[in-house]
Design an enzyme around this catalytic site. Structure first.
Site, PDB file in Angstrom:
ATOM      1  N   GLU A  78      -6.417  -4.869   2.866  1.00  0.00           N
ATOM      2  CA  GLU A  78      -5.240  -4.960   1.982  1.00  0.00           C
ATOM      3  C   GLU A  78      -3.958  -4.791   2.801  1.00  0.00           C
ATOM      4  OE1 GLU A  78      -2.671  -1.809   0.156  1.00  0.00           O
ATOM      5  OE2 GLU A  78      -4.657  -1.549  -0.747  1.00  0.00           O
ATOM      6  N   HIS A  79      -3.990  -3.945   3.839  1.00  0.00           N
ATOM      7  CA  HIS A  79      -2.833  -3.773   4.722  1.00  0.00           C
ATOM      8  C   HIS A  79      -2.693  -4.943   5.694  1.00  0.00           C
ATOM      9  CE1 HIS A  79      -1.471   0.556   4.212  1.00  0.00           C
ATOM     10  NE2 HIS A  79      -2.523   0.501   3.418  1.00  0.00           N
TER      11      HIS A  79
END
Length: 780
Positions: A78-79
């Site tokens: 997600e990052h």
């Protein structure tokens, strides 16, 4: 695809503080500004919503899909996915683009879903969509960025460590069966994503790319876009841009076969836990079959409504009378942790007093008695329809959400409900079905419950440590005395019963005819020695109105010069709220909101909700204010609770920093440390009642009424204060001065040592003082 509404002014659902991680310490100036002109605030929000466009994407994959050898990989991806794309390779280019054009973005990873969202000024939506979509079409995820972004994930993990709610979840998840994804470490940190993989020759980067290829597939995704652009334009842009997102055609991750994850010997035990905060807290939990498919009935919502009720006959009402509890929450948060395709959690969480902690088994017994009573009377259609009506009112008159939050909610709903319920499936109760409600209700038995008991008194007596958050705990069997009691046909408690009919539910939603000229701003309609009243009829608020009252002592500066008075003032407001909790609970659940706040210059009372029944609530509050009293055991309970509240403020770096900053800026301000020292003195009920009587003897009441009322009705509200409180007018109107020290024109640095040595986090506050020059312009 949705077009932004610009002419709706629905009722605001005030954010409620669960009390799980909050201290109750709020800055008075902020509270004041929040209370004033709420309807105009709604107009401002709508103006911003017209300018802002937003999009959100939900992917049906989350931390349950983490590889066993790389805990936290879904969160890490997600990052990493935002670190540039093949079309727009700049590592932080998207964030810079949004910042330049008044936007923002965020993302979150849950157990089975990951959500990405952004907002931006309307005219930049198409370009923003194209830049954003590239993260799902061709993200760079360059190897050089891995170590840097691991540090960002590790930082989030460090920030999460001091929070008891996270520590409880991690400990609870560890009770699941071996091999069930609930037992995984979802956060990820430098140890799991960098250090251990290197030691074991695991290529984190290659696993990251593989995870993206496997799960970031178009057929797992749902997208919501909101803008004032036409629907045709929005559809055209989405088709052009998102058609390039790859679709691997593989079946989505499915964990629905992993039922009964907590059917293990580790469940149905008593876990004693050492918390970070100085609180006593009890959590009783059950793991039920997944309930998501019953969204039209919402059985857990019906049960939680009753177990969390605070009126006469409720669990909390009885516990408060015994001075054993301060607050209770019952139900399911609907987060991925609480509800997923493998189970649904139902919990009863109770904040205990010191006496309640020492009688926690009796507290548990009362909860079990209430659940047995619910099982014996079976589901009640009358109560269900009452809840149904309240939820419908809230849905139909809700305030327009910020676009970025609205699209995030909708894209997740698209994963959970059929098309006709995308907008309402998570809020409305559609149909009563006693069998569907009874099914989980019958499973809430002592034999299937797990118990967590948090208390600082456990320190030194808990030899076990949870692996990831270091939570100290111990585990033991339920004592034979209580196990035998609960296994038998134990008697019901006559003090526990179903709630009566709610008299605060609004049924009249007609807009009233103005009895004075409409104005853009509030006007003064009463101004005398006892009070002042401001009024504005707001025909755009669609039955939303706010009342804001300030009660100040004749000499409010006495509060500033005498720290025991400040402590007594805090006690007064806390105990007044305690006295109101039961009689005002029905109003609270019927969307009639009230807040009592001990400000620097007096008591602030704020009410908000449907105009039809709100006068009943106002009268109730004034009556309790006029007839204030307290019992010695209640006084002692709140003395102890306030000590803990002050302590919690002092150990939180952000709250301590704020307190020090305001002490520097405001003359004669008493710090929380000084209040903490003052409450350690020998204060008694007599001291409190003397203070309250002096407080009520001479008052000046100033109020603002805005919304669906006439000016004549508004004048009656102020008159009710005067008649019920029978206060004298002060010799002179007390000056309310909001003043701060003018700082010299140079830089200043104040360093404060954190009082919580176990918290590795730091807090930085940059304070800018804004001046106004002779021409009325602000200077920074």
């Amino acid at each position: 695809l949705t077009q932004s509404e610009s002419n709706r002014e629905p009722v605001a659902k005030e954010e409620e503080d669960s009390g799980e991680e909050e201290d109750g310490d709020s800055e008075s100036t902020n509270e004041d500004s929040d209370c004033v002109n709420k309807c105009s605030e709604g107009v401002k929000k709508n103006c911003r919503s017209e300018k802002q466009s937003a999009a959100a994407l939900c992917i049906s994959v989350g931390s349950f899909s983490d590889p066993a050898n790389l805990p936290g990989l879904a969160h890490f991806l997600e990052h990493m996915v935002f670190m540039g794309s093949e079309k727009y390779p700049a590592e932080n280019g998207f964030d810079a683009f949004l910042k330049k054009h008044g936007g923002s973005d965020n993302a979150s990873t849950d157990c089975e879903r990951t959500i990405f969202k952004f907002d931006v000024q309307r005219k930049y939506l198409r370009e923003a969509l194209d830049r954003w979509a590239q993260f799902f079409i061709g993200p760079l995820m360059i190897p050089d960025a891995v170590d840097r972004e691991v540090e960002a994930v590790d930082s989030e993990y460090q920030m999460a460590q001091p929070l008891d709610s996270n520590r409880k979840e991690m400990l609870f998840g560890g009770l699941a069966k071996a091999g069930h994804p609930m037992s995984k470490f979802f956060w990820g940190n430098a140890q799991t994503l960098k250090n251990e993989p290197r030691e074991k020759n695991i290529d984190t980067y290659e696993h990251l790319r593989e995870f993206w290829r496997r799960y970031y597939s178009a057929h797992y995704m749902t997208l919501a876009v909101q803008s004032k652009e036409t629907l045709d334009n929005l559809e055209e842009w989405v088709r052009e841009i998102c058609i390039k997102i790859p679709n691997n055609g593989q079946p989505r991750a499915d964990f629905s076969d992993l039922q009964d994850p907590f059917d293990t010997p580790d469940f149905n035990k008593l876990y004693r836990v050492v918390p970070v905060r100085k609180i006593h807290a009890l959590t009783i939990s059950w793991a039920l079959p997944p309930q998501g498919k019953h969204y039209r009935v919402k059985p857990l919502h019906y049960i939680s409504w009753l177990i969390g009720h605070e009126g006469a006959g409720s669990v909390l009402s009885l516990l408060r009378k015994k001075c054993w509890a301060l607050a209770l929450f019952g139900g399911n948060s609907e987060s991925g942790f609480d509800q997923n395709t493998t189970y649904s959690i139902f919990s009863v969480s109770i904040t205990l007093s010191d006496e309640g902690f020492h009688n926690f088994f009796q507290v548990i017994h009362i909860v079990f008695q209430y659940l047995k009573m619910l099982q014996s009377v079976e589901p009640q259609q009358r109560i269900y329809e009452e809840i149904q009506k309240i939820e419908a009112n809230e849905f139909h008159y809700q305030e327009q959400m910020e676009p970025i939050e609205f699209v995030a909610n909708i894209c997740e709903n698209m994963q959970l409900f059929p098309k006709e319920d995308f907008l309402r499936g998570d809020q409305l109760m559609f149909e009563y079905n006693s069998e569907v409600i009874s099914a989980p209700l019958t499973l809430l038995t002592p034999a299937t419950a797990n118990i967590l008991l948090l208390s600082p008194e456990h320190d030194g007596h808990c030899p076990l440590n949870e692996k990831w958050f270091g939570t100290q705990y111990s585990v033991e069997d339920i004592p034979e005395e209580y196990r035998d009691l609960w296994a038998g046909d134990f008697p019901l408690n006559p003090d526990l019963h179903l709630p009566a009919e709610n008299r605060f539910i609004a049924t009249d939603f007609t807009l009233k005819t103005s009895d004075c000229p409409d104005t853009d701003f509030p006007v003064k309609i009463i101004d005398n020695e006892r009070g002042r009243l401001w009024f504005r009829k707001d025909n755009n608020c669609n039955n939303l109105f706010s009342i804001f009252y300030s009660l100040a002592e004749i000499l409010p500066h006495k509060l500033s010069f005498f720290s025991p008075s400040l402590v007594l003032f805090d006690l007064f407001v806390n105990i007044l709220a305690h006295n109101l909790a039961e009689p005002a609970y029905d109003a609270d659940v019927a969307q009639l909101e009230y807040m009592l706040f001990p400000g620097d210059h007096g008591l602030f009372i704020r009410l908000k909700g449907f105009n039809h029944k709100l006068p009943l609530l106002l009268n109730l509050i004034v009556d309790h204010l006029a007839n204030f009293s307290t019992a010695p055991n209640v006084f002692s309970m709140y003395i102890e609770q306030l000590k803990k509240t002050y302590y919690i403020i002092l150990i939180k770096p952000d709250r301590l920093g704020r307190d020090v900053r305001l002490q520097i800026l405001e003359h004669h301000r008493w710090s929380v440390m000084q209040k903490y020292e003052a409450i350690m003195a020998d204060l008694g009920v007599t001291d409190l009642m003397d203070f309250v009587n002096r407080f009520k003897a001479e008052l000046f009441v100033e109020g603002l009424i805005q919304g669906n009322f006439t000016s004549a009705e508004s004048k009656e509200f102020l008159q009710y204060f005067i008649e019920k409180l029978q206060y004298k007018a002060p010799p002179a109107e007390p000056p309310v001065l909001f003043r701060v020290v003018e700082l010299p024109q140079t830089h200043h640095l104040c360093k404060v040592q954190s009082l919580n040595k176990a918290d590795a986090n730091s807090e930085v506050t940059v304070y800018y003082q804004v001046m106004v020059n002779a021409h009325g312009r602000t200077l920074l």
